[in-house]
Structures are given as C-alpha cells and as structure tokens.
Design a protein around this motif. Structure first.
Motif, mmCIF file in Angstrom:
data_model
loop_
_atom_site.group_PDB
_atom_site.id
_atom_site.type_symbol
_atom_site.label_atom_id
_atom_site.label_comp_id
_atom_site.label_asym_id
_atom_site.label_seq_id
_atom_site.Cartn_x
_atom_site.Cartn_y
_atom_site.Cartn_z
ATOM 1 N N ILE A 16 0.798 -1.146 0.087
ATOM 2 C CA ILE A 16 0.011 -0.032 -0.087
ATOM 3 C C ILE A 16 0.849 1.324 0.079
ATOM 4 O O ILE A 16 1.695 1.275 0.780
ATOM 5 N N GLY A 17 0.608 2.175 -0.924
ATOM 6 C CA GLY A 17 1.311 3.359 -0.825
ATOM 7 C C GLY A 17 0.746 4.569 -0.476
ATOM 8 O O GLY A 17 -0.470 4.483 0.210
ATOM 9 N N LEU A 18 1.190 5.663 -0.333
ATOM 10 C CA LEU A 18 0.670 7.019 0.027
ATOM 11 C C LEU A 18 0.623 7.830 -1.057
ATOM 12 O O LEU A 18 1.603 8.214 -1.671
ATOM 13 N N GLY A 19 -0.666 8.367 -1.427
ATOM 14 C CA GLY A 19 -1.021 9.291 -2.360
ATOM 15 C C GLY A 19 -0.800 10.693 -1.822
ATOM 16 O O GLY A 19 -1.398 10.670 -0.609
ATOM 17 N N ALA A 20 0.294 11.473 -2.191
ATOM 18 C CA ALA A 20 0.567 12.711 -1.670
ATOM 19 C C ALA A 20 -0.436 13.802 -1.881
ATOM 20 O O ALA A 20 -0.549 15.241 -1.392
ATOM 21 N N MET A 21 -1.376 13.801 -2.929
ATOM 22 C CA MET A 21 -2.046 14.821 -3.426
ATOM 23 C C MET A 21 -2.890 15.666 -2.609
ATOM 24 O O MET A 21 -2.783 16.915 -2.577
ATOM 25 N N ALA A 244 -9.118 -3.661 -0.746
ATOM 26 C CA ALA A 244 -8.761 -5.004 -0.672
ATOM 27 C C ALA A 244 -9.506 -5.726 -2.186
ATOM 28 O O ALA A 244 -8.823 -6.341 -2.709
ATOM 29 N N TRP A 245 -10.358 -4.857 -2.668
ATOM 30 C CA TRP A 245 -11.230 -5.256 -3.885
ATOM 31 C C TRP A 245 -10.433 -5.163 -4.982
ATOM 32 O O TRP A 245 -9.942 -5.865 -5.718
ATOM 33 N N LEU A 246 -9.498 -3.827 -4.988
ATOM 34 C CA LEU A 246 -8.573 -3.557 -6.209
ATOM 35 C C LEU A 246 -7.519 -4.418 -6.164
ATOM 36 O O LEU A 246 -6.992 -5.018 -7.061
ATOM 37 N N ARG A 247 -6.893 -4.566 -4.629
ATOM 38 C CA ARG A 247 -5.685 -5.746 -4.620
ATOM 39 C C ARG A 247 -6.142 -7.060 -4.886
ATOM 40 O O ARG A 247 -5.166 -7.866 -5.597
ATOM 41 N N ALA A 248 -7.337 -7.493 -4.968
ATOM 42 C CA ALA A 248 -7.760 -8.864 -5.435
ATOM 43 C C ALA A 248 -7.928 -9.098 -6.990
ATOM 44 O O ALA A 248 -7.819 -10.026 -7.448
ATOM 45 N N LYS A 249 -7.901 -7.847 -7.588
ATOM 46 C CA LYS A 249 -8.255 -7.869 -9.009
ATOM 47 C C LYS A 249 -7.106 -8.323 -9.791
ATOM 48 O O LYS A 249 -7.047 -8.782 -10.764
ATOM 49 N N SER A 250 -5.858 -8.165 -9.416
ATOM 50 C CA SER A 250 -4.634 -8.500 -9.963
ATOM 51 C C SER A 250 -3.338 -8.272 -9.219
ATOM 52 O O SER A 250 -3.085 -7.271 -8.418
ATOM 53 N N PRO A 251 -2.485 -9.119 -9.187
ATOM 54 C CA PRO A 251 -1.285 -9.022 -8.481
ATOM 55 C C PRO A 251 -0.371 -7.925 -8.915
ATOM 56 O O PRO A 251 0.437 -7.535 -7.991
ATOM 57 N N CYS A 252 -0.740 -7.307 -9.897
ATOM 58 C CA CYS A 252 -0.011 -6.198 -10.428
ATOM 59 C C CYS A 252 -0.299 -4.778 -9.711
ATOM 60 O O CYS A 252 0.449 -3.771 -9.849
ATOM 61 N N ILE A 253 -1.350 -4.954 -9.041
ATOM 62 C CA ILE A 253 -1.966 -3.531 -8.432
ATOM 63 C C ILE A 253 -1.193 -3.191 -7.334
ATOM 64 O O ILE A 253 -1.379 -3.935 -6.338
ATOM 65 N N LEU A 254 -1.162 -2.057 -7.218
ATOM 66 C CA LEU A 254 -0.536 -1.275 -5.838
ATOM 67 C C LEU A 254 -1.254 -0.126 -5.439
ATOM 68 O O LEU A 254 -1.023 0.918 -6.345
ATOM 69 N N PRO A 255 -2.206 -0.135 -4.588
ATOM 70 C CA PRO A 255 -2.934 1.196 -4.611
ATOM 71 C C PRO A 255 -2.218 2.213 -3.706
ATOM 72 O O PRO A 255 -1.261 1.913 -2.909
ATOM 73 N N ILE A 256 -2.548 3.390 -3.948
ATOM 74 C CA ILE A 256 -1.838 4.701 -3.487
ATOM 75 C C ILE A 256 -2.944 5.421 -3.017
ATOM 76 O O ILE A 256 -2.964 6.729 -3.442
ATOM 77 N N PRO A 257 -3.849 5.069 -2.073
ATOM 78 C CA PRO A 257 -4.740 6.079 -1.363
ATOM 79 C C PRO A 257 -4.385 7.342 -0.672
ATOM 80 O O PRO A 257 -3.200 7.435 -0.330
ATOM 81 N N GLY A 258 -4.778 8.439 -1.293
ATOM 82 C CA GLY A 258 -4.560 9.804 -0.675
ATOM 83 C C GLY A 258 -4.932 9.882 0.920
ATOM 84 O O GLY A 258 -5.761 9.095 1.160
ATOM 85 N N ALA A 259 -4.110 10.617 1.379
ATOM 86 C CA ALA A 259 -4.401 10.848 3.004
ATOM 87 C C ALA A 259 -3.890 12.415 3.333
ATOM 88 O O ALA A 259 -3.042 12.643 2.793
#
Length: 288
Positions: A16-21, A244-259
């Motif tokens: 899980i990454g951090l979206g900085a926007m 979790a839904w996004l991560r389950a869609k493909s092993p290549c996905i790495l979500p970067i939710p903003g905070a």
C-alpha cells in the motif's frame, strides 16, 4: 508490511502506498499535520510515496508536494533506506486548473526542478509522464526522461493516463516499469480497455489513482450495498474493502490512496489484512 516488486526491477515496496496529492492542493492541511501523516505512513511500513510536480494550488506553488515530502523525509528519524518516491511531470496548474504540457523543453525543465525539489542529492526514484499531450509525439515528450536516466537524475520511468497503444509506444522509447491510471468502483476502464491485463501480462506495476473515487465520490461508497455489507461482516471500513477489492483484481496492482489525516493512512494500511474471496470480489463487481 507485505511488499511488491516494482515492475521488472529488484525494488521491493510496501503493498500500500501513500498518495500525496491531498496534502498539497486546495484545502490542504497545515504543513506540520501533513508531515505527521507522512511520518506515520512510514512508521506503518509504507515505503512508496506518490506525488507530482503539479500537486500544488497553482503555478506559483509548483513542486509544493515534492518539497513537502523532502522536508518530511529530512526530519524523519526512522529507517529511510527503503523509502521510494514516485513523482510525475507534464501537467501545468494555471489558475488552479490542469493543463497538459508535453513540450520536451518543459519536460526537461520539470525533471530538473523535481530533482532539486526532492533534495537534489540522489536520482528521482520513479518519474512518470503525467498524461500524454496530443500536441507532441510520445517519443518527443519522453526523450528528456531518457536523457535524465542516462545522466543519473532518474532511476526508473513510468507513465500515467495511458492506453495500451500509448504504453507500447512509450516502451519503444524507454523502459517502462509502471502505469498509473484512474481505477475505482465508478471508473473501471483499466478492466474494459485492456490496460490491467496488459500490465499483468508484461510485468508492469499498476498504480490505481483515485482508488476511493476522489473527494467528490468517496462519500458515496457507503451507498454501494455490497461494499457496505462486506465492511460490516469483516469489521473494517468501507475504504478497506475497496482497497482490498482492487488488490484482489490483479497481483500487479499497488493502491496509492491519498491521505491528509493520520487516521486516513492508518485505515488504508489495514486493508493489507483484508482478504476477499473470488465470490466476494464478484459480489462487489455485480453491485457496482
């Protein structure tokens, strides 16, 4: 934290990454609070921070996010050896709007300024072409990025808001390790247009931007019955379920939710612990 390999590199980053926007655009928190968010993310095992030179209020504020991240990293007392910063260039912010600019001269200058904004003491970990500008050939716009790799100013290159055809065109110019396109319950184009399948097949990391729908739609997630039901059943937030839904869609996905709040990144990281079965993924797919 669980890790993922970035593209065809040997770089391992937190899953899980951090979206900085949100920490740099209009309505951003005070600097001290933003730095606290970044520090908390790092304490939780987040090692990838995604930003852009255009994460700012307008052109007079350009590179705000990159400078904020550099300041936060400078004051961080923990282990900084695995922190990986991904930035982007190719958008302008005149009057707070968003405008494409793929002019090679602009790209060349933007990379140089991003390099300095991020500290100027090591290569940019990942530089991404923010969006293709139809006024310039992709090869033209990416030429300065290729030069920067050769000059030791950039380690890796990614693209953003690209179609499969455009990704292939970019790969004829430079090595591409990642793709960042919009992907959330309301915007599933990466599924239907083949970008997600392409990234998985070609070993590229896929960063879904606006994974929770952005500020205008995140409040509507609770209205999606399948997501709300699963959140109640698993005792987590609706946001964790979406990640979790996004991560389950493909092993290549790495979500970067903003905070922009410590509580937000703490909740996003909890999504690592949420496992959805294929049936539960279909339940969400059918309900959105």
């Amino acid at each position: 934290m669980e890790t993922k390999t970035l593209g065809h590199t040997n770089i391992e980053v937190g899953a899980i990454g951090l979206g900085a926007m949100p920490m740099s655009i209009s309505g951003r928190p005070p600097e001290s609070e933003a730095i606290a968010v970044i520090h908390r993310a790092l304490d939780l095992g987040v090692t990838l921070i995604d930003t852009a030179d255009s994460y700012c209020q307008d052109e007079s504020d350009k590179h705000h996010s990159e400078q904020l991240i550099a300041k936060a990293l400078q004051s961080y007392s923990g282990d900084k050896s695995r922190i990986f910063v991904a930035t982007k260039g190719g958008l302008m912010r005149p009057g707070g709007t968003w405008k494409l600019n793929g002019d090679p001269k602009h790209i060349r200058g933007a990379i140089a300024r991003s390099f300095e904004a991020l500290g100027g003491d090591k290569p940019i970990d990942l530089w991404q072409y923010h969006a293709p500008d139809p006024a310039y050939a992709i090869a033209e716009s990416l030429a300065p990025a290729k030069e920067a790799v050769e000059a030791g100013k950039i380690r890796y290159i990614g693209v953003s808001n690209f179609s499969v055809k455009q990704i292939e065109e970019a790969r004829r110019v430079v090595e591409i390790v990642s793709v960042q396109n919009q992907y959330n319950p309301w915007h599933r184009n990466p599924e239907t247009e083949g970008v997600l399948d392409y990234c998985e097949r070609e070993g590229l990391t896929f960063f879904p931007w606006s994974p929770l729908g952005g500020s205008r739609r995140v409040g509507n997630l609770q209205d999606i019955r399948a997501i709300a039901q699963l959140a109640t059943e698993k005792g987590v937030s609706i946001y964790c379920i979406v990640l979790a839904w996004l991560r389950a869609k493909s092993p290549c996905i790495l979500p970067i939710p903003g905070a922009s709040k410590v509580s937000s990144i703490e909740d996003s990281v909890r999504a690592i612990e949420v496992q959805l079965s294929p049936a539960e993924v279909r339940q969400i797919d059918d309900g959105i």
